[in-house]
Design a protein around this motif. Structure first.
Motif, mmCIF file in Angstrom:
data_model
loop_
_atom_site.group_PDB
_atom_site.id
_atom_site.type_symbol
_atom_site.label_atom_id
_atom_site.label_comp_id
_atom_site.label_asym_id
_atom_site.label_seq_id
_atom_site.Cartn_x
_atom_site.Cartn_y
_atom_site.Cartn_z
ATOM 1 N N HIS A 179 0.947 -1.257 -0.277
ATOM 2 C CA HIS A 179 0.292 -0.056 0.618
ATOM 3 C C HIS A 179 0.807 1.144 -0.149
ATOM 4 N N PRO A 180 0.514 2.075 -0.256
ATOM 5 C CA PRO A 180 1.481 3.585 -0.649
ATOM 6 C C PRO A 180 1.096 4.047 0.034
ATOM 7 N N ASP A 181 0.844 4.622 1.060
ATOM 8 C CA ASP A 181 0.923 4.706 2.640
ATOM 9 C C ASP A 181 1.642 4.233 3.270
ATOM 10 N N GLN A 182 2.674 3.020 2.648
ATOM 11 C CA GLN A 182 3.357 1.958 3.587
ATOM 12 C C GLN A 182 4.468 2.001 3.337
ATOM 13 N N ASN A 183 4.540 2.759 1.616
ATOM 14 C CA ASN A 183 5.752 2.974 1.170
ATOM 15 C C ASN A 183 5.460 3.871 0.207
ATOM 16 N N PRO A 184 5.656 5.749 1.040
ATOM 17 C CA PRO A 184 5.762 6.173 0.480
ATOM 18 C C PRO A 184 6.784 6.747 -0.618
ATOM 19 N N GLY A 185 6.446 7.280 -1.411
ATOM 20 C CA GLY A 185 7.403 7.485 -2.650
ATOM 21 C C GLY A 185 8.779 6.440 -3.769
ATOM 22 N N ASP A 186 7.608 5.232 -3.300
ATOM 23 C CA ASP A 186 8.297 3.441 -3.010
ATOM 24 C C ASP A 186 7.013 3.104 -4.759
ATOM 25 N N THR A 187 8.528 3.941 -5.824
ATOM 26 C CA THR A 187 7.250 3.180 -7.270
ATOM 27 C C THR A 187 7.151 2.275 -7.476
ATOM 28 N N VAL A 188 7.880 1.284 -7.150
ATOM 29 C CA VAL A 188 7.977 -0.428 -7.310
ATOM 30 C C VAL A 188 7.038 -0.852 -6.399
ATOM 31 N N ALA A 189 6.844 -0.294 -5.273
ATOM 32 C CA ALA A 189 5.583 -0.906 -4.223
ATOM 33 C C ALA A 189 4.330 -0.417 -5.143
ATOM 34 N N GLU A 190 4.324 0.716 -5.480
ATOM 35 C CA GLU A 190 2.845 1.149 -5.865
ATOM 36 C C GLU A 190 2.631 0.817 -7.161
ATOM 37 N N LYS A 191 3.409 -0.014 -7.917
ATOM 38 C CA LYS A 191 3.327 -0.916 -9.281
ATOM 39 C C LYS A 191 2.341 -2.225 -8.846
ATOM 40 N N LYS A 192 3.269 -2.736 -7.621
ATOM 41 C CA LYS A 192 2.949 -3.964 -6.977
ATOM 42 C C LYS A 192 1.349 -3.786 -6.649
ATOM 43 N N PHE A 193 1.158 -2.867 -6.202
ATOM 44 C CA PHE A 193 -0.158 -2.308 -4.903
ATOM 45 C C PHE A 193 -1.816 -2.245 -6.053
ATOM 46 N N LYS A 194 -0.886 -1.955 -7.797
ATOM 47 C CA LYS A 194 -2.138 -2.079 -8.734
ATOM 48 C C LYS A 194 -2.057 -3.131 -9.365
ATOM 49 N N GLU A 195 -0.777 -3.864 -9.243
ATOM 50 C CA GLU A 195 -1.416 -5.152 -10.391
ATOM 51 C C GLU A 195 -1.732 -6.152 -9.157
ATOM 52 N N VAL A 196 -1.221 -5.982 -7.886
ATOM 53 C CA VAL A 196 -2.435 -7.191 -7.004
ATOM 54 C C VAL A 196 -3.945 -6.959 -7.272
ATOM 55 N N SER A 197 -4.161 -5.067 -6.622
ATOM 56 C CA SER A 197 -5.897 -4.057 -6.835
ATOM 57 C C SER A 197 -6.640 -5.224 -7.802
ATOM 58 N N GLU A 198 -5.926 -5.536 -9.713
ATOM 59 C CA GLU A 198 -6.285 -5.648 -10.357
ATOM 60 C C GLU A 198 -6.133 -6.698 -10.463
ATOM 61 N N ALA A 199 -5.175 -8.462 -10.119
ATOM 62 C CA ALA A 199 -5.981 -9.379 -9.877
ATOM 63 C C ALA A 199 -6.638 -9.683 -8.702
ATOM 64 N N TYR A 200 -7.295 -8.719 -8.037
ATOM 65 C CA TYR A 200 -7.845 -9.202 -6.834
ATOM 66 C C TYR A 200 -9.941 -8.658 -7.300
ATOM 67 N N ASP A 201 -9.562 -7.707 -8.219
ATOM 68 C CA ASP A 201 -10.894 -7.396 -8.780
ATOM 69 C C ASP A 201 -11.636 -8.489 -10.192
ATOM 70 N N VAL A 202 -10.401 -8.930 -10.504
ATOM 71 C CA VAL A 202 -10.705 -10.389 -11.592
ATOM 72 C C VAL A 202 -10.831 -11.428 -11.011
ATOM 73 N N LEU A 203 -10.950 -11.873 -10.007
ATOM 74 C CA LEU A 203 -10.625 -13.121 -9.037
ATOM 75 C C LEU A 203 -11.794 -13.426 -8.551
ATOM 76 N N SER A 204 -12.055 -12.424 -7.240
ATOM 77 C CA SER A 204 -13.135 -12.560 -6.700
ATOM 78 C C SER A 204 -14.995 -12.278 -7.496
ATOM 79 N N ASP A 205 -14.021 -11.686 -8.549
ATOM 80 C CA ASP A 205 -15.544 -11.302 -9.004
ATOM 81 C C ASP A 205 -16.141 -12.764 -9.979
ATOM 82 N N LYS A 206 -17.090 -13.301 -9.771
ATOM 83 C CA LYS A 206 -17.157 -15.059 -9.695
ATOM 84 C C LYS A 206 -17.440 -14.232 -11.682
#
Length: 330
Positions: A38-65
């Motif tokens: 989460h960006p709040d836990q990793n301020p200024g870390d662009t790598v963490a921000e990208k991973k957070f977006k990837e994780v969110s996108e993956a969950y959004d698809v797989l959590s919807d039947k």
């Protein structure tokens, strides 16, 4: 994320779960990774921000039947029909443009059916927009992609506030699904168990975060209680105040006091009302209902006890319940 890119994304790998993972396993994996990146836990870390977006996108698809089923079909049939990575050839199809044989996909898929009885047009048409799914925008490609990116799922949390905060309103901190905090404005007059909604504070998603519903719980007060929008308070008075009357200074939930006249000869249970000192509401504020309760004196001095005994002997109280008993017998 646009659904045409699903062929090139392994959402299961992003979340670190198997293709057979249950909904609970997917949710658990997402929460763990969302907190980590989460960006709040990793301020200024662009790598963490990208991973957070990837994780969110993956969950959004797989959590919807529905989305998960479509994604699994795309991975299975799309990879087999399209060679696993798009169309070979200079313009996306063998031979430069169009379909070989007038109607086929590479590998033998037809625009209407496959050897596995999977209708590719039905399978991809809903994802790639345009009703039928193919053509429309250009001579040899797909039509425009009109499906908006899906929002994240809604979530629910709770917060406990004091009786006074419910009376006057407050701002409270609530926990979001990813563990971060959000500020919730609690309106004056809110009741125990009522809900408020925070837009865009739920689970993240490609099309924006879902909403967060906050259930408000109100702690009990040692003095005040609530009935509708009225505030009820029982206030102790002495025998002298009951007999002679007095001016009572009564506290309110706001911290201020209001003065009420107690008439001489008042008994326990009589109700005094301070208009407009109850809970606010759209239809007008309630009232403060004050109920005096006579408290008998304790630990009297010898002189006071003698005087009290003299008073009791002289008082004609033997018939105090006669009228009550007469009515009960009717």
């Amino acid at each position: 994320m646009a659904s045409e890119n699903w062929l090139h994304q392994d959402f299961y790998k992003v979340l670190g779960v198997s293709e057979k993972a249950s909904d609970a396993e997917i949710k658990k994996a997402y929460r763990k990774l969302a907190r980590k990146y989460h960006p709040d836990q990793n301020p200024g870390d662009t790598v963490a921000e990208k991973k957070f977006k990837e994780v969110s996108e993956a969950y959004d698809v797989l959590s919807d039947k529905k989305h998960r089923e479509e994604y699994d079909q795309i991975r299975t049939y799309g990879a087999a029909g399209f060679g696993g990575g798009g169309f070979p050839g200079g313009s996306g199809f063998p031979g430069g443009s169009g379909f070989p044989g007038g109607s086929g996909f590479p590998g033998g898929f037809s625009s209407s059916s496959t050897s596995s009885n999977v209708n590719i047009e039905d399978l991809l048409g809903g994802l790639f927009g345009g009703g039928g799914g193919f053509g429309g925008a250009s001579a040899g490609g797909f039509g425009g992609f009109s499906q908006p990116a899906p929002k994240g799922q809604d979530a629910q949390t709770s917060v406990t506030i004091s009786f006074a905060d419910a009376y006057r309103g407050t701002t409270a901190s609530v926990i979001r699904p990813d563990g971060s905090e959000a500020k919730a404005r609690i309106p004056a007059g809110i009741k125990d168990g009522q809900k408020i909604k925070l837009r865009g504070k739920g689970h993240p998603g490609p099309g924006g975060a879902g909403d967060l519903t906050v259930v408000v719980k109100v702690r009990k007060h040692p003095v005040f209680t609530r009935e509708g929008n009225d505030v009820i308070v029982h206030i102790p008075i002495s025998i002298k105040e009951a007999v002679q009357g007095t001016i009572l200074s009564v506290p309110t939930p706001s911290g201020k006091t209001v003065k009420l006249r107690l008439a001489a000869g008042s008994s326990s249970g009589v109700k005094l009302r301070a208009k407009g000192y109850g809970f606010p509401s759209k239809t007008g504020a309630g009232h403060l209902m004050v109920i005096p309760e006579i408290h008998l004196p304790q630990n009297l001095s010898e002189q006071a006890q003698e005087a009290f005994d003299t008073f009791l002997a002289a008082a004609d109280d033997d018939t105090v319940r006669d009228e009550f008993l007469r009515k009960a017998a009717e």
